[in-house]
Motif scaffolding. Structure first.
Motif, PDB file in Angstrom:
ATOM      1  N   GLY A  88     -25.823  64.862 -12.022  1.00 25.32           N
ATOM      2  CA  GLY A  88     -25.323  63.510 -12.250  1.00 25.32           C
ATOM      3  C   GLY A  88     -25.436  62.597 -11.043  1.00 25.32           C
ATOM      4  N   LYS A  89     -25.995  63.086  -9.957  1.00 26.33           N
ATOM      5  CA  LYS A  89     -26.163  62.285  -8.730  1.00 26.33           C
ATOM      6  C   LYS A  89     -27.609  61.796  -8.615  1.00 26.33           C
ATOM      7  CE  LYS A  89     -22.118  63.471  -6.751  1.00 26.33           C
ATOM      8  NZ  LYS A  89     -21.099  62.534  -6.385  1.00 26.33           N
ATOM      9  N   PHE A  90     -27.797  60.823  -7.745  1.00 28.61           N
ATOM     10  CA  PHE A  90     -29.137  60.382  -7.366  1.00 28.61           C
ATOM     11  C   PHE A  90     -29.532  61.077  -6.075  1.00 28.61           C
ATOM     12  CE2 PHE A  90     -28.924  55.801  -9.234  1.00 28.61           C
ATOM     13  CZ  PHE A  90     -29.405  56.244 -10.452  1.00 28.61           C
ATOM     14  N   VAL A 114     -34.456  60.343  -7.705  1.00 28.80           N
ATOM     15  CA  VAL A 114     -34.402  61.446  -8.671  1.00 28.80           C
ATOM     16  C   VAL A 114     -32.988  61.509  -9.238  1.00 28.80           C
ATOM     17  CG1 VAL A 114     -34.596  63.953  -8.983  1.00 28.80           C
ATOM     18  CG2 VAL A 114     -36.158  62.763  -7.417  1.00 28.80           C
ATOM     19  N   TYR A 115     -32.897  61.582 -10.552  1.00 29.20           N
ATOM     20  CA  TYR A 115     -31.618  61.829 -11.200  1.00 29.20           C
ATOM     21  C   TYR A 115     -31.495  63.338 -11.393  1.00 29.20           C
ATOM     22  CZ  TYR A 115     -27.708  61.670 -14.402  1.00 29.20           C
ATOM     23  OH  TYR A 115     -26.480  61.853 -14.977  1.00 29.20           O
ATOM     24  N   VAL A 116     -30.453  63.938 -10.826  1.00 30.76           N
ATOM     25  CA  VAL A 116     -30.253  65.391 -10.916  1.00 30.76           C
ATOM     26  C   VAL A 116     -29.601  65.719 -12.255  1.00 30.76           C
ATOM     27  CG1 VAL A 116     -29.222  67.434  -9.857  1.00 30.76           C
ATOM     28  CG2 VAL A 116     -30.017  65.550  -8.405  1.00 30.76           C
ATOM     29  N   GLY A 160     -22.693  63.752 -17.876  1.00 27.89           N
ATOM     30  CA  GLY A 160     -21.462  63.091 -17.482  1.00 27.89           C
ATOM     31  C   GLY A 160     -21.688  61.626 -17.183  1.00 27.89           C
ATOM     32  N   LYS A 161     -20.597  60.882 -17.059  1.00 28.53           N
ATOM     33  CA  LYS A 161     -20.636  59.437 -16.782  1.00 28.53           C
ATOM     34  C   LYS A 161     -21.507  58.689 -17.779  1.00 28.53           C
ATOM     35  CE  LYS A 161     -19.719  59.687 -11.852  1.00 28.53           C
ATOM     36  NZ  LYS A 161     -20.176  59.306 -10.523  1.00 28.53           N
ATOM     37  N   GLY A 162     -21.476  59.133 -19.038  1.00 34.01           N
ATOM     38  CA  GLY A 162     -22.206  58.438 -20.088  1.00 34.01           C
ATOM     39  C   GLY A 162     -23.686  58.750 -20.152  1.00 34.01           C
ATOM     40  N   ILE A 163     -24.136  59.806 -19.469  1.00 30.71           N
ATOM     41  CA  ILE A 163     -25.553  60.164 -19.415  1.00 30.71           C
ATOM     42  C   ILE A 163     -25.760  61.559 -20.016  1.00 30.71           C
ATOM     43  CG2 ILE A 163     -27.576  60.514 -17.932  1.00 30.71           C
ATOM     44  CD1 ILE A 163     -26.538  57.672 -17.835  1.00 30.71           C
ATOM     45  N   ALA A 164     -26.871  61.708 -20.741  1.00 27.20           N
ATOM     46  CA  ALA A 164     -27.249  62.988 -21.319  1.00 27.20           C
ATOM     47  C   ALA A 164     -28.764  63.138 -21.172  1.00 27.20           C
ATOM     48  CB  ALA A 164     -26.838  63.046 -22.789  1.00 27.20           C
ATOM     49  N   VAL A 165     -29.252  64.341 -21.430  1.00 22.93           N
ATOM     50  CA  VAL A 165     -30.693  64.600 -21.402  1.00 22.93           C
ATOM     51  C   VAL A 165     -31.051  65.432 -22.628  1.00 22.93           C
ATOM     52  CG1 VAL A 165     -30.539  66.671 -19.938  1.00 22.93           C
ATOM     53  CG2 VAL A 165     -32.652  65.337 -19.961  1.00 22.93           C
ATOM     54  N   TRP A 194     -33.597  64.015   1.739  1.00 19.58           N
ATOM     55  CA  TRP A 194     -32.909  63.322   0.648  1.00 19.58           C
ATOM     56  C   TRP A 194     -31.558  62.776   1.094  1.00 19.58           C
ATOM     57  CZ3 TRP A 194     -35.925  62.742  -3.438  1.00 19.58           C
ATOM     58  CH2 TRP A 194     -36.898  63.700  -3.703  1.00 19.58           C
ATOM     59  N   LEU A 195     -31.217  61.638   0.541  1.00 16.25           N
ATOM     60  CA  LEU A 195     -29.885  61.069   0.650  1.00 16.25           C
ATOM     61  C   LEU A 195     -29.262  61.217  -0.734  1.00 16.25           C
ATOM     62  CD1 LEU A 195     -27.882  59.446   2.406  1.00 16.25           C
ATOM     63  CD2 LEU A 195     -28.998  57.374   1.575  1.00 16.25           C
ATOM     64  N   VAL A 196     -28.061  61.745  -0.816  1.00 17.18           N
ATOM     65  CA  VAL A 196     -27.393  61.972  -2.094  1.00 17.18           C
ATOM     66  C   VAL A 196     -26.360  60.877  -2.295  1.00 17.18           C
ATOM     67  CG1 VAL A 196     -25.976  63.574  -3.438  1.00 17.18           C
ATOM     68  CG2 VAL A 196     -27.687  64.469  -1.832  1.00 17.18           C
TER      69      VAL A 196
END
Length: 192
Positions: free
Chosen positions: A13-15, A33-35, A105-110, A152-154
């Protein structure tokens, strides 16, 4: 021997924002990148700001094959990562949940079924969507090592950046959300 993985440390759910140290990587230079998942087996994510130009949604529809579809707008396809470029995955809003959908989470699905591609083609899919071919994967502890090495920066993900920001602006917008001045960050990288 399997190592324990603290789910509280999951980056799902992080970038991941590619730092300048990845500038030589064709796949990841200036990428966001969306994890989608991160656990003891590794991490998987989708690049959200690299549009595919050589393959269209119509081409994808022909490959599935789904016939007699009408779309109001052309759906952009994204290069989700360097692995399995023929595998389609859809990051989307959680207003669309079917068998095989993983809620992040946070309104996101795959989802990665032909059903979601068909539903998108017939305008029955999720309100917000990003269709990607391919994905990015890290072996166990590989992503953590890359973060430690300043690749990477998270940061927290943002639906506005994910679905409603131009591809050209996503990287900078994600950096801006962190409130970090990259010129200071880059100047202090390295190990003592």
């Amino acid at each position: 021997m399997t190592e324990n993985f603290d789910n509280k440390l999951s980056l799902a759910g992080k970038f991941l924002i590619a730092l300048p140290s990845l500038s030589e990587s064709e796949s990841f230079s200036r990428s966001v990148v969306y994890v989608c998942s991160h656990n003891k087996n590794g991490a998987m994510g989708l690049i959200i700001n690299k549009r595919l130009n050589e393959f269209t949604f119509s081409d994808l529809m022909f490959q599935i094959p789904i016939k007699n579809y009408e779309r109001l707008n052309e759906i952009m396809l994204y290069n989700g990562g360097p692995l399995e470029k023929v595998r389609g995955m859809v990051l989307h809003s959680d207003d669309y949940i079917k068998d095989g959908t993983l809620i992040i989470g946070k309104g996101i699905a795959v989802s990665s079924t032909t059903e979601i591609i068909s539903d998108i083609a017939f305008d029955r899919g999720p309100e917000d969507k990003l269709v990607a071919l391919g994905y990015s994967f890290w072996q166990p502890r590989q992503l953590e090592a890359e973060i430690y090495e300043n690749y990477w920066l998270v940061t927290n993900s943002d639906k506005e950046i994910l679905f409603h920001t131009s591809d050209e602006d996503k990287w900078q917008r994600a950096i801006d959300e962190t409130k970090i001045d990259l010129s200071h960050l880059v100047s202090i990288t390295g190990r003592a």
